[in-house]
Design a protein around this motif. Sequence first.
Motif, PDB file in Angstrom:
ATOM      1  N   GLU A  71      -0.316  17.809 -10.281  1.00  0.00           N
ATOM      2  CA  GLU A  71      -1.732  18.061 -10.550  1.00  0.00           C
ATOM      3  C   GLU A  71      -2.134  19.492 -10.209  1.00  0.00           C
ATOM      4  OE1 GLU A  71      -6.094  16.067  -9.650  1.00  0.00           O
ATOM      5  OE2 GLU A  71      -4.332  15.342  -8.579  1.00  0.00           O
ATOM      6  N   ALA A  80       3.731   5.788  -5.558  1.00  0.00           N
ATOM      7  CA  ALA A  80       3.584   5.848  -7.013  1.00  0.00           C
ATOM      8  C   ALA A  80       2.508   6.859  -7.405  1.00  0.00           C
ATOM      9  CB  ALA A  80       3.238   4.467  -7.564  1.00  0.00           C
ATOM     10  N   LYS A  81       1.385   6.871  -6.676  1.00  0.00           N
ATOM     11  CA  LYS A  81       0.324   7.839  -6.969  1.00  0.00           C
ATOM     12  C   LYS A  81       0.797   9.264  -6.701  1.00  0.00           C
ATOM     13  CE  LYS A  81      -3.639   4.841  -6.178  1.00  0.00           C
ATOM     14  NZ  LYS A  81      -4.755   4.542  -5.264  1.00  0.00           N
ATOM     15  N   ALA A  82       1.557   9.443  -5.629  1.00  0.00           N
ATOM     16  CA  ALA A  82       2.059  10.782  -5.302  1.00  0.00           C
ATOM     17  C   ALA A  82       2.987  11.280  -6.404  1.00  0.00           C
ATOM     18  CB  ALA A  82       2.787  10.764  -3.964  1.00  0.00           C
ATOM     19  N   HIS A  83       3.860  10.406  -6.916  1.00  0.00           N
ATOM     20  CA  HIS A  83       4.741  10.815  -8.012  1.00  0.00           C
ATOM     21  C   HIS A  83       3.938  11.105  -9.276  1.00  0.00           C
ATOM     22  CE1 HIS A  83       8.467  10.233  -5.959  1.00  0.00           C
ATOM     23  NE2 HIS A  83       8.282   8.939  -5.777  1.00  0.00           N
ATOM     24  N   LYS A  84       2.964  10.264  -9.549  1.00  0.00           N
ATOM     25  CA  LYS A  84       2.184  10.395 -10.777  1.00  0.00           C
ATOM     26  C   LYS A  84       1.356  11.681 -10.793  1.00  0.00           C
ATOM     27  CE  LYS A  84      -1.058   7.690 -13.570  1.00  0.00           C
ATOM     28  NZ  LYS A  84      -1.813   6.443 -13.635  1.00  0.00           N
ATOM     29  N   PHE A  85       0.790  12.032  -9.633  1.00  0.00           N
ATOM     30  CA  PHE A  85      -0.104  13.183  -9.582  1.00  0.00           C
ATOM     31  C   PHE A  85       0.498  14.381  -8.848  1.00  0.00           C
ATOM     32  CE2 PHE A  85      -2.910   9.418  -9.835  1.00  0.00           C
ATOM     33  CZ  PHE A  85      -3.439   9.674 -11.087  1.00  0.00           C
ATOM     34  N   ARG A 121       0.829  -1.215   0.000  1.00  0.00           N
ATOM     35  CA  ARG A 121       0.000   0.000   0.000  1.00  0.00           C
ATOM     36  C   ARG A 121       0.856   1.254   0.000  1.00  0.00           C
ATOM     37  NH1 ARG A 121      -2.786  -1.527   4.740  1.00  0.00           N
ATOM     38  NH2 ARG A 121      -3.525  -3.572   4.189  1.00  0.00           N
ATOM     39  N   GLN A 156       3.878   1.555  -1.242  1.00  0.00           N
ATOM     40  CA  GLN A 156       4.469   1.708  -2.570  1.00  0.00           C
ATOM     41  C   GLN A 156       3.441   2.270  -3.554  1.00  0.00           C
ATOM     42  OE1 GLN A 156       5.940  -2.249  -3.297  1.00  0.00           O
ATOM     43  NE2 GLN A 156       7.986  -1.752  -2.545  1.00  0.00           N
ATOM     44  N   GLU A 157       2.199   1.815  -3.459  1.00  0.00           N
ATOM     45  CA  GLU A 157       1.143   2.346  -4.330  1.00  0.00           C
ATOM     46  C   GLU A 157       0.900   3.825  -4.049  1.00  0.00           C
ATOM     47  OE1 GLU A 157      -2.276  -0.130  -3.666  1.00  0.00           O
ATOM     48  OE2 GLU A 157      -1.429  -1.822  -4.784  1.00  0.00           O
ATOM     49  N   ASP A 158       0.898   4.200  -2.761  1.00  0.00           N
ATOM     50  CA  ASP A 158       0.698   5.614  -2.399  1.00  0.00           C
ATOM     51  C   ASP A 158       1.832   6.476  -2.942  1.00  0.00           C
ATOM     52  OD1 ASP A 158      -1.625   4.938  -1.111  1.00  0.00           O
ATOM     53  OD2 ASP A 158      -0.777   5.040   0.919  1.00  0.00           O
TER      54      ASP A 158
END
Length: 179
Positions: free
Chosen positions: A75, A67-72, A61, A63-65
Amino acid sequence: MEKQEAQTAQQEAPVDQAATAEAAPAEPTVEDKLAAAEAKAAEMQDAFLRARAEGENIRRRAQEDIAKAHKFAIEGFAESLLAVKDSLEMALKIENASLESLKEGVDMTLKQLSSAFEKNKLQEVNPQAGEKLDPMKHQAVSAVPAEQDPNTVVAVLQKGYMISDRLLRPALVTVAQGK
């Protein structure tokens, strides 16, 4: 009467001792101890496997958070730039725009862009003439003869920018030569 009670008590005493001996827990056998130890080991192994699975889930979880933080991450910055893009597109749609209205529109768009930069902590690096060269913020493109101290800014060719405390682009400057 007292004799009868005493005899009855004596007769009941051996029965009570026998019942107590039977009711007292017998010494656990080796098989009982082994079964208890195996049950305890199975319980501990189950608890260990559950804790390990929970740790893996937490790591996944996290790592997913990340990845989402880097991706967005951009924004908010992208949202603030949408107004600038909209303004530029509207300016291009005007067919018979006067020079004055174009200048006014570009000025308002620049204000929107500056506001977006400020909102997202993007700061200009624009040294003044005579300011000491800071190699952490300025990039000297050339050295020119000037009537000021050596290694001081003579002119800014291009502004630099910083995001918070991190340099995004250094300011391109010309510096004064040593005399």
